[in-house]
Design an enzyme around this catalytic site. Sequence first.
Site, short mmCIF file in Angstrom:
data_model
loop_
_atom_site.label_atom_id
_atom_site.label_comp_id
_atom_site.label_asym_id
_atom_site.label_seq_id
_atom_site.Cartn_x
_atom_site.Cartn_y
_atom_site.Cartn_z
N SER A 128 0.82 -1.21 0.00
CA SER A 128 0.00 0.00 0.00
C SER A 128 0.86 1.26 0.00
O SER A 128 1.97 1.27 0.55
CB SER A 128 -0.86 -0.01 1.27
N TYR A 152 -1.30 -0.12 10.30
CA TYR A 152 -1.61 -0.73 8.99
C TYR A 152 -0.45 -0.52 8.01
O TYR A 152 0.02 -1.46 7.37
CB TYR A 152 -2.90 -0.10 8.44
C1 UD1 Z 1 -6.25 5.31 1.27
C2 UD1 Z 1 -6.63 3.88 1.57
C3 UD1 Z 1 -5.98 3.43 2.85
C4 UD1 Z 1 -4.48 3.65 2.78
C5 UD1 Z 1 -4.15 5.07 2.38
C6 UD1 Z 1 -2.66 5.17 2.07
C7 UD1 Z 1 -8.85 3.59 0.63
C8 UD1 Z 1 -10.31 3.43 0.92
N1 UD1 Z 1 -8.07 3.79 1.71
O1 UD1 Z 1 -6.73 6.16 2.30
O2 UD1 Z 1 -6.23 2.05 3.02
O3 UD1 Z 1 -3.92 3.42 4.03
O4 UD1 Z 1 -4.85 5.43 1.18
O5 UD1 Z 1 -2.27 6.45 1.78
O6 UD1 Z 1 -8.41 3.53 -0.51
N2 UD1 Z 1 -12.84 11.94 1.89
C9 UD1 Z 1 -13.83 12.89 1.81
N3 UD1 Z 1 -15.12 12.49 1.89
C10 UD1 Z 1 -15.49 11.19 2.07
C11 UD1 Z 1 -14.46 10.21 2.16
C12 UD1 Z 1 -13.15 10.62 2.08
O7 UD1 Z 1 -13.55 14.09 1.67
O8 UD1 Z 1 -16.69 10.89 2.12
C13 UD1 Z 1 -11.44 12.36 1.74
C14 UD1 Z 1 -10.50 11.89 2.83
O9 UD1 Z 1 -10.49 12.76 3.91
C15 UD1 Z 1 -9.18 11.87 2.05
C16 UD1 Z 1 -9.60 11.50 0.63
O10 UD1 Z 1 -10.98 11.78 0.54
O11 UD1 Z 1 -8.61 13.14 2.03
C17 UD1 Z 1 -9.37 10.05 0.31
O12 UD1 Z 1 -9.97 9.27 1.34
P1 UD1 Z 1 -10.12 7.68 1.23
O13 UD1 Z 1 -10.75 7.32 -0.06
O14 UD1 Z 1 -10.79 7.24 2.47
O15 UD1 Z 1 -8.64 7.14 1.14
P2 UD1 Z 1 -7.29 7.58 1.92
O16 UD1 Z 1 -7.58 8.29 3.17
O17 UD1 Z 1 -6.41 8.25 0.92
#
Ligand code: UD1
Length: 316
Positions: A128, A152
């Site tokens: 990852s 993780y």
């Molecule tokens: C992802 C991985 C995680 C890994 C990390 C490594 C996923 C689901 N998670 O986390 O396993 O450890 O990369 O860097 O792929 N956000 C919103 N609104 C929402 C959901 C999320 O604004 O409803 C934002 C989050 O705050 C973040 C971004 O979108 O800034 C991406 O979030 P998310 O898809 O959860 O993934 P990561 O946090 O990047």
Amino acid sequence: MCVVCHIALRKAVLIGDDVIVVTGGSGFIGTHLCQRLEEDGYKVRILDIVPPQSGIRGEFVRASVLDAGRLQKLFNGAEAVVHLAALIDVAASVSDPYADFSVNAAGTLNVLETARRAGVKRVAFASSAAVYGEPVRLPVDEEHPTAPLSPYGASKLSAERYVLLYNRLYGMENAALRLFNVYGSGQNPLSPYSGVITKFANAIRDGKRPIIYGDGSQTRDFVHVDDVCEAFVRAIECGGKDMPCNIASATETTLLELMEEMCNIADVPADPEFLPAREGDIKRSVADIALAKKTLGFSPKISLARGLGGIVGKRK
Ligand code: UD1
């Protein structure tokens, strides 16, 4: 003949004989990968703690990667293993680091040991981008310092070290693929594991406002699950090298751009709700994928616009 490594590895594939074990084959990436492998003529054996989705024909064994006895039976006679099974909830890894370590690090060691004893030469492991922590320079290449921010990330880093050490010690041809933000159809929107694209798609479909944590200027490198599957297929067909490899799109997208693009496809106004930034959220992320290109011939085919088109429908 594998076009990338010029080795006649596809012989058995062409007659549909090769057996590939997929741990975590019932999960989001696993489901897509098993479908792809079956389309390519492989015989798939799935190890998971939940049954595979309908449509997957492969043999299924319900077991954890910690169950060495079951692994042994499953690995006998297999050509390669794609090891996807893991605990993937970052927050849960903070509250229970030992459980995370057991499955992700010790479980991977179990998979490697079983593969070695069964004479399986290739294990392709899902690592990852979490191993990098907050990037100190962009784009992030594989020589970027590793500084995980969560148990993780630490367990994935530890596991990938073993995966590659087995190449050196036992002549295996394993690969460690550092996946960035993987998206595609089939993620459960209610699952805490689901990524932002699934969350936005779900909100748009239900006529709700997508939630943006922070100001939306944070960036991610979104890679389509079909491109990720292609990378795994190449890793088992070509064998891995001594370095872990980024698997990403090499395109940096802000959350605001993402949300606007998705609303545009759905033909609805972009009207997000802004909530405070998540604790520990990294600010920017984009990968350098030159190494994956060089060693696996990997080149992502699905642009974000095309990939999103397959997820977001127009609202009536
Ligand atoms: C992802 C991985 C995680 C890994 C990390 C490594 C996923 C689901 N998670 O986390 O396993 O450890 O990369 O860097 O792929 N956000 C919103 N609104 C929402 C959901 C999320 O604004 O409803 C934002 C989050 O705050 C973040 C971004 O979108 O800034 C991406 O979030 P998310 O898809 O959860 O993934 P990561 O946090 O990047």
